[in-house]
Design an enzyme around this catalytic site. Structure first.
Site, mmCIF file in Angstrom:
data_model
loop_
_atom_site.group_PDB
_atom_site.id
_atom_site.type_symbol
_atom_site.label_atom_id
_atom_site.label_comp_id
_atom_site.label_asym_id
_atom_site.label_seq_id
_atom_site.Cartn_x
_atom_site.Cartn_y
_atom_site.Cartn_z
ATOM 1 N N CYS A 138 58.154 31.384 80.297
ATOM 2 C CA CYS A 138 57.408 30.517 81.213
ATOM 3 C C CYS A 138 58.261 30.231 82.446
ATOM 4 C CB CYS A 138 56.976 29.229 80.521
ATOM 5 S SG CYS A 138 58.307 28.326 79.716
ATOM 6 N N GLY A 173 54.382 26.093 68.011
ATOM 7 C CA GLY A 173 53.444 26.789 67.145
ATOM 8 C C GLY A 173 52.130 27.185 67.782
ATOM 9 N N GLY A 174 51.970 26.926 69.070
ATOM 10 C CA GLY A 174 50.715 27.278 69.733
ATOM 11 C C GLY A 174 50.411 28.766 69.675
ATOM 12 N N LYS A 175 51.418 29.575 69.949
ATOM 13 C CA LYS A 175 51.201 31.025 69.947
ATOM 14 C C LYS A 175 51.095 31.560 68.520
ATOM 15 C CE LYS A 175 53.471 31.438 74.420
ATOM 16 N NZ LYS A 175 53.963 30.046 74.501
ATOM 17 N N CYS A 217 60.562 32.922 68.302
ATOM 18 C CA CYS A 217 60.933 31.624 68.903
ATOM 19 C C CYS A 217 59.653 30.800 68.963
ATOM 20 C CB CYS A 217 61.517 31.815 70.295
ATOM 21 S SG CYS A 217 62.780 33.109 70.414
ATOM 22 N N ALA A 218 59.215 30.260 67.835
ATOM 23 C CA ALA A 218 57.809 29.895 67.655
ATOM 24 C C ALA A 218 57.416 28.468 68.018
ATOM 25 C CB ALA A 218 57.403 30.162 66.205
#
EC number: 2.1.1.176
Length: 445
Positions: A383, A263-265, A259-260
């Site tokens: 989160c 795109g930070g992770k 679940c990207a």
């Protein structure tokens, strides 16, 4: 006359109206700042008003109520009064005269003489009479809801799950301004070099005490810096930076980010792998996949991150079983841990949202489980700070998949190392970062 593109109070009212109709405060602010001609001081004031009014919405409405009583007021007039009230109560350094003059000028320019007279009358009555006392609220639940400006159901859940003392600490913390934090791209720059470069450019940068690759930045928008533009850093909360830290990544691994977006992770995973390693990054929506690709390109990871439009629950026929060394499920969630950074969340969500999301989270975990190699690890993160979407989801997944074990979640700075649980809960009051949950699930050989 007011210059609409240069007046932070005018722009704040516009943003607040849009947020009241469902827009996201952080996106609206970002867009307005990018298109406006504001100085950094005015950007700071704009940001403070927008977030402050949304954070303290229920409190401000309680204070405003006796001054407008049951009158029907246009949306922009209502937001104008709330923003003026916020400045009067919470911004000591702003003179009342400046608040009144500009608010009345906005009323006159946006509306007509009748609205100008109404706004003028309300503001002067507020100044003369003062605001009603919160102590007059007799119901304890209503008192806390209005004091902290949080929906009653959230307070009830936090009380039940964490106890009233911890709940109050969290509730008090989420009305403080969110810190601006960034993650360095270790493929391009060191932490010391980034801090020095930012300080040389007039920012005030320091080392994060939470995340290994994190820095705290003040005195300006870091997204406007050259380091951001050339991909040497990206804007990310410290808690979110912990996720890739906990994945036990090594060069040569196959990785799925289920679940990207945005795109930070994915980019954080890429910088911790070898330059020839690839990450499959999925998201449901093509616009969000475009964001993943854009972030990957800016940071120099376009060749490593393969972003695809796909519901992770439908990965079955796309990838063979026992394929990935690491899977990240940064699951869709209620976002209750983001109440400081995205304050509108506290009014928009309901308890049944959490319960519905719990089912989706389980479906995603169930779908990716077969794709993990023996001894491979699923890192599950959210989160939110509600057990329905965190501990309960993990407990139920382990019942369905006894081939997985819950292992210790470890961060580089050994956060909460004395805790009694293998998973990691980060609450908004712990480190002044977002609320997060991270659990690591290892597949037995």
């Amino acid at each position: 006359m007011i210059d609409e593109q240069r007046n932070p109070r005018w722009l704040a009212v516009d943003i607040l109206v849009k947020v009241s109709k469902g827009a996201y405060s952080n996106i609206e602010l970002k867009n307005v700042i990018a298109e406006s001609k504001l100085s950094q001081l005015d950007i700071n004031l704009l940001t403070e008003i927008v977030y402050g009014v949304i954070q303290r919405k229920l409190t401000l409405e309680y204070y405003l109520s006796p001054f407008i009583q049951n009158k029907k007021v246009q949306d922009w007039v209502y937001q104008l009064l709330l923003s003026a009230e916020f400045q009067m109560i919470y911004l000591d350094r702003v003179p009342t005269r400046a608040i009144f003059n500009e608010s009345i000028e906005i009323a006159k320019t946006k509306g007509h003489n009748g609205i100008r007279a109404f706004v003028t009358g309300v503001l002067h009555t507020m100044e003369r009479k003062g605001f009603p006392k919160l102590d007059a609220i007799e119901d304890p639940k209503e008192f806390r809801s209005i004091k902290y400006s949080v929906a009653p159901w959230i307070i009830q859940q936090l009380d039940a799950q964490l106890g009233e003392n911890k709940a109050n600490q969290i509730l008090a913390s989420i009305n403080q301004p969110a810190r601006q934090t960034a993650r360095i791209n270790t493929q391009k720059i060191t932490q010391a070099e980034a801090i020095q470069a930012l300080n040389d450019q007039g920012y005030k940068a320091s080392v994060s005490k939470v995340a290994e690759d994190g820095i705290i930045v003040a005195n300006g928008s870091v997204a406007r810096s050259q380091l951001f533009k050339n991909g040497s850093l990206t804007v990310q909360d410290e808690s979110a930076m912990l996720v890739a830290e906990t994945m036990q990544l090594k060069p040569g691994m196959t990785v799925l980010d289920a679940c990207a977006a945005p795109g930070g992770k994915s980019t954080h995973i890429a910088q911790r792998l070898g330059k020839n390693d690839h990450i499959l990054a999925l998201d449901l929506h093509s616009k969000k996949v475009a964001l993943i690709r854009s972030n990957a390109k800016r940071m120099g990871f376009a060749n490593q991150i393969d972003a695809k439009v796909l519901d992770a629950r439908k990965i079955g026929p796309i990838v063979k079983d026992d394929y990935f060394d690491r899977v990240l499920v940064d699951a869709p969630c209620s976002g209750i841990g983001l109440m400081r950074r995205k304050p509108e969340i506290r009014y928009e969500k309901a308890l049944n949202d959490s319960e519905n999301l719990h089912k989706i989270q389980l479906e995603i975990l169930d779908a990716v489980a077969a794709k993990v190699k023996n001894n491979g690890i699923i890192t599950y993160s959210t989160c939110t700070i509600l057990k329905q979407e965190n501990e309960n989801t993990i407990t139920e997944f382990l019942k369905l998949h006894p081939e997985f074990n819950l292992i210790q979640t470890q961060t580089q700075k050994q956060l909460k190392s004395l805790r009694k649980t293998p998973y990691l809960n980060i609450y908004p009051d712990d480190f002044e970062s977002d609320g997060f949950f991270i659990a690591c699930l290892q597949k037995r050989a």
